[in-house]
Design a protein around this motif. Sequence first.
Motif, PDB file in Angstrom:
ATOM      1  N   GLU A  82       0.829  -1.208   0.000  1.00  0.00           N
ATOM      2  CA  GLU A  82       0.000   0.000   0.000  1.00  0.00           C
ATOM      3  C   GLU A  82       0.868   1.264   0.000  1.00  0.00           C
ATOM      4  N   ARG A 104      -8.292   4.672   1.466  1.00  0.00           N
ATOM      5  CA  ARG A 104      -8.380   3.211   1.529  1.00  0.00           C
ATOM      6  C   ARG A 104      -7.572   2.667   2.705  1.00  0.00           C
ATOM      7  N   GLU A 107      -9.503   3.416   5.942  1.00  0.00           N
ATOM      8  CA  GLU A 107     -10.638   2.509   6.136  1.00  0.00           C
ATOM      9  C   GLU A 107     -10.163   1.140   6.606  1.00  0.00           C
ATOM     10  N   ARG A 108      -9.061   0.675   6.031  1.00  0.00           N
ATOM     11  CA  ARG A 108      -8.551  -0.630   6.427  1.00  0.00           C
ATOM     12  C   ARG A 108      -8.026  -0.596   7.861  1.00  0.00           C
ATOM     13  N   ASP A 112      -9.414  -2.908  10.920  1.00  0.00           N
ATOM     14  CA  ASP A 112      -8.517  -3.739  11.737  1.00  0.00           C
ATOM     15  C   ASP A 112      -8.666  -3.388  13.211  1.00  0.00           C
ATOM     16  N   GLU A 140     -14.183 -11.435   4.039  1.00  0.00           N
ATOM     17  CA  GLU A 140     -14.218 -10.021   4.405  1.00  0.00           C
ATOM     18  C   GLU A 140     -14.990  -9.889   5.717  1.00  0.00           C
TER      19      GLU A 140
END
Length: 246
Positions: A82, A104, A107-108, A112, A140
């Motif tokens: 990333e 992104r 959001e990840r 987590d 997911e």
Amino acid sequence: MNSWKWISAGFGLSSVLPVAWMLWHPTFAAGIILIIWSVAASLITAWYVWRIEVRKQKNNQRILEQRAIQTLNHHRHDWMNELQILYGYIQLGKLDKSVECVERIKERMLLDSKISKLGIPALVFYLHAYRTFNMGLQLEVDVVDHVQLDGKLSSKAENNLTESIIQVIGAYQLSGSSTWEDERLLTLTFMEQEQELIAEFDGEGSFGDLDSLKQQIEIAVQDKGIRVEQILTDNATYRLCLPYVI
């Protein structure tokens, strides 16, 4: 556990000879020998079982440590990818793409964090480690409204929930098969509804005989205080419902 029973049975059978001797010659000396033999057999059994348990715990700890290291390496590799993508956009001056990449990543990181705050260590570790050790079914995870289970479930209920979720995911894995053209996706969503925890499984793709899948899910939660609900959608969707401790 079965090995313990065989060990105990073996040492128990070893006392047959002194018992038979005492029955054949019921003397004071025979009684003393029988007592000494029984105590020695009990001590040896206890020591041997303890030794096996210690060895088993060390092996389990080593396996857990190896899996933790592999999981950390896997996540580190993902984050490095990333960052390399983000760095590439910055070098090319693509501001819009850089912003999208940062969003992104945010959001990840938030997801987590939500998973880590579920409050059940074994379940949290399994969900974080899934991508490292499982193939054939993409998983997911979503957590609605920061669900936190710490203090809401008994220890037994936490263990039952963790075991059930792992077994249900396994049932989805073994049902049907994925191809290059048709990848399978399982979305696991944690949410709260009144005084219950809802774990919803939504499977997209081919999962074979759905009646067989439902049967495997029902077996996974049997005698664990968890209710199964089938949701009528175009996908293979089921919910596990577990009441909170009030």
